[in-house]
Design a protein around this motif. Structure first.
Motif, mmCIF file in Angstrom:
data_model
loop_
_atom_site.group_PDB
_atom_site.id
_atom_site.type_symbol
_atom_site.label_atom_id
_atom_site.label_comp_id
_atom_site.label_asym_id
_atom_site.label_seq_id
_atom_site.Cartn_x
_atom_site.Cartn_y
_atom_site.Cartn_z
ATOM 1 N N ILE A 69 -1.037 -7.848 4.923
ATOM 2 C CA ILE A 69 -2.124 -7.130 5.863
ATOM 3 C C ILE A 69 -3.222 -6.548 5.212
ATOM 4 O O ILE A 69 -3.096 -5.734 4.191
ATOM 5 C CB ILE A 69 -1.337 -5.903 6.841
ATOM 6 C CG1 ILE A 69 -0.007 -6.499 7.566
ATOM 7 C CG2 ILE A 69 -2.223 -5.125 7.517
ATOM 8 C CD1 ILE A 69 -0.348 -7.293 8.499
ATOM 9 N N GLU A 70 -4.459 -7.134 5.473
ATOM 10 C CA GLU A 70 -5.482 -6.555 4.526
ATOM 11 C C GLU A 70 -5.251 -6.803 3.120
ATOM 12 O O GLU A 70 -5.650 -5.817 2.235
ATOM 13 C CB GLU A 70 -5.764 -5.049 4.996
ATOM 14 C CG GLU A 70 -6.270 -4.892 6.190
ATOM 15 C CD GLU A 70 -7.123 -5.767 7.135
ATOM 16 O OE1 GLU A 70 -6.830 -6.802 7.693
ATOM 17 O OE2 GLU A 70 -8.501 -5.130 7.171
ATOM 18 N N HIS A 100 -8.847 -9.022 -1.179
ATOM 19 C CA HIS A 100 -8.557 -8.281 -2.610
ATOM 20 C C HIS A 100 -8.562 -9.300 -3.444
ATOM 21 O O HIS A 100 -8.671 -8.703 -4.617
ATOM 22 C CB HIS A 100 -7.738 -7.091 -2.427
ATOM 23 C CG HIS A 100 -7.923 -6.004 -1.500
ATOM 24 N ND1 HIS A 100 -8.726 -4.923 -1.820
ATOM 25 C CD2 HIS A 100 -7.665 -5.834 -0.254
ATOM 26 C CE1 HIS A 100 -8.791 -4.172 -0.759
ATOM 27 N NE2 HIS A 100 -8.350 -4.705 0.144
ATOM 28 N N ALA A 112 1.282 -11.124 -5.363
ATOM 29 C CA ALA A 112 1.571 -11.696 -4.501
ATOM 30 C C ALA A 112 1.209 -13.365 -4.761
ATOM 31 O O ALA A 112 1.543 -14.122 -4.002
ATOM 32 C CB ALA A 112 0.570 -11.552 -3.100
ATOM 33 N N ILE A 127 0.677 -5.002 -6.557
ATOM 34 C CA ILE A 127 0.435 -4.914 -7.807
ATOM 35 C C ILE A 127 0.354 -3.358 -8.525
ATOM 36 O O ILE A 127 0.460 -3.095 -9.516
ATOM 37 C CB ILE A 127 -0.971 -5.291 -8.233
ATOM 38 C CG1 ILE A 127 -2.131 -5.286 -7.193
ATOM 39 C CG2 ILE A 127 -0.675 -7.026 -8.615
ATOM 40 C CD1 ILE A 127 -3.377 -5.609 -7.544
ATOM 41 N N ALA A 128 0.160 -2.303 -7.411
ATOM 42 C CA ALA A 128 -0.098 -1.024 -7.748
ATOM 43 C C ALA A 128 1.099 -0.348 -7.107
ATOM 44 O O ALA A 128 1.187 0.972 -7.033
ATOM 45 C CB ALA A 128 -1.113 -0.465 -7.155
ATOM 46 N N GLY A 158 0.754 -1.318 -0.067
ATOM 47 C CA GLY A 158 -0.128 -0.057 0.179
ATOM 48 C C GLY A 158 0.995 1.433 0.054
ATOM 49 O O GLY A 158 1.720 1.452 -0.901
HETATM 50 N N1 SAM Z 1 -1.180 -3.622 3.569
HETATM 51 C C1 SAM Z 1 -1.433 -2.129 3.472
HETATM 52 C C2 SAM Z 1 -1.992 -1.689 4.710
HETATM 53 O O1 SAM Z 1 -2.344 -2.281 5.525
HETATM 54 O O2 SAM Z 1 -2.055 -0.643 5.061
HETATM 55 C C3 SAM Z 1 -2.666 -1.809 2.117
HETATM 56 C C4 SAM Z 1 -3.701 -2.695 2.420
HETATM 57 S S1 SAM Z 1 -4.781 -2.170 0.897
HETATM 58 C C5 SAM Z 1 -6.168 -2.437 1.702
HETATM 59 C C6 SAM Z 1 -4.548 -3.714 -0.231
HETATM 60 C C7 SAM Z 1 -3.349 -3.511 -0.987
HETATM 61 O O3 SAM Z 1 -3.123 -4.840 -1.660
HETATM 62 C C8 SAM Z 1 -3.269 -2.384 -1.962
HETATM 63 O O4 SAM Z 1 -2.239 -1.720 -1.833
HETATM 64 C C9 SAM Z 1 -3.416 -3.263 -3.538
HETATM 65 O O5 SAM Z 1 -2.605 -2.416 -4.496
HETATM 66 C C10 SAM Z 1 -2.750 -4.487 -2.958
HETATM 67 N N2 SAM Z 1 -3.069 -5.804 -3.579
HETATM 68 C C11 SAM Z 1 -4.239 -6.069 -4.139
HETATM 69 N N3 SAM Z 1 -4.171 -7.148 -4.902
HETATM 70 C C12 SAM Z 1 -2.733 -7.583 -4.832
HETATM 71 C C13 SAM Z 1 -2.162 -8.850 -5.524
HETATM 72 N N4 SAM Z 1 -2.765 -9.600 -6.036
HETATM 73 N N5 SAM Z 1 -0.496 -8.487 -5.015
HETATM 74 C C14 SAM Z 1 -0.149 -7.707 -4.584
HETATM 75 N N6 SAM Z 1 -0.735 -6.432 -3.826
HETATM 76 C C15 SAM Z 1 -1.867 -6.676 -4.098
#
Ligand code: SAM
Length: 229
Positions: free
Chosen positions: A103-104, A108, A87, A51-52, A29
């Protein structure tokens, strides 16, 4: 503190307890957790995968050397690498870590990616410890609108759903798992459990996993930032 901060402090406490040297955060994130972990003296390698992921700007970027690192010189060097990637993609540079945090993140993932996730993270990256946090849907009725907490969530699990999934994964990849959480429910609603549920997985064998010679190096992730201090 707000629940998101409590999640970061939960990880910080584990790092303090275990003295992890190599830590990767999947779905980092805005990199707040990585930024908080860089002040732990035990930490030598920090990796973020998202991913972002966007490149960090020197000077403006939060991960660039902090004033603190000049005032109190670190005994050990610290390397921070941020990758753009998913991931659920295998990249050999993520193998052999002491700790991988998610974490969270899992809520997604669509069902196809969620199905790939255990094999990649537990089977292939195979770190000493994995921390996974996800919303506890039993807490949702305490929020004003009882829908998903974020429109990008593909699912939100109750405690039983998360624990069944986690126990299956732990068994399959030879980890033990303990359940915990952060965000206490208000008085009178204790039965719903924590706002955020957390599984802490520990690898059963103490033998460090090394990439076997037959296993080819796979570099799939794109480096977006590399910092050294
Ligand atoms: N871990 C951080 C926090 O707790 O503040 C961010 C949590 S945010 C709700 C979810 C994050 O997961 C976003 O930054 C999104 O871009 C990333 N994400 C979603 N799918 C993903 C994937 N397949 N691989 C890596 N990152 C991913």
């Amino acid at each position: 503190p707000p629940v998101y901060e409590q999640r970061y402090y939960f990880v910080k406490n584990l790092v303090n307890q275990h003295g992890h040297k190599k830590i990767a955060d999947l779905g980092f994130g805005d990199a707040t957790l990585l930024w908080m972990l860089k002040y732990h003296r035990c930490v030598q390698y920090l990796v973020g995968v998202d991913i972002a992921a966007k490149p960090f700007e020197w000077g403006g970027g939060r991960l660039s050397p902090g004033v603190g690192s000049y005032i109190i010189p670190r005994e050990l060097d610290l390397t921070i690498t941020l990758y753009r990637g998913s991931a659920v993609q295998k990249d050999s540079r993520l193998c052999g870590f002491d700790l991988i945090t998610c974490i969270e993140l899992i809520e997604h993932l669509d069902s196809e990616d969620l199905a790939k996730f255990p094999e990649v993270v537990f089977g292939y990256f195979s770190p000493g410890m994995v921390v996974i946090s996800t919303p506890n849907s039993e807490f949702n009725p305490l929020f004003p609108a009882s829908t998903f907490r974020d429109p990008d969530h593909r699912f939100e699990w109750n405690r039983k759903q998360f624990q069944m999934w986690a126990l299956d994964v732990a068994k399959l990849y030879h980890y033990s798992v303990e359940f915990s959480g952060v965000g206490d429910p208000p008085a009178g609603a204790e039965h719903v459990g924590y706002c955020t549920q957390i599984g802490v997985f520990q690898k059963n064998s103490t033998k460090p996993t090394e990439l076997s010679i037959s296993e080819p190096e796979e570099h799939v992730y794109e480096v977006v930032s590399f910092l050294w201090e």
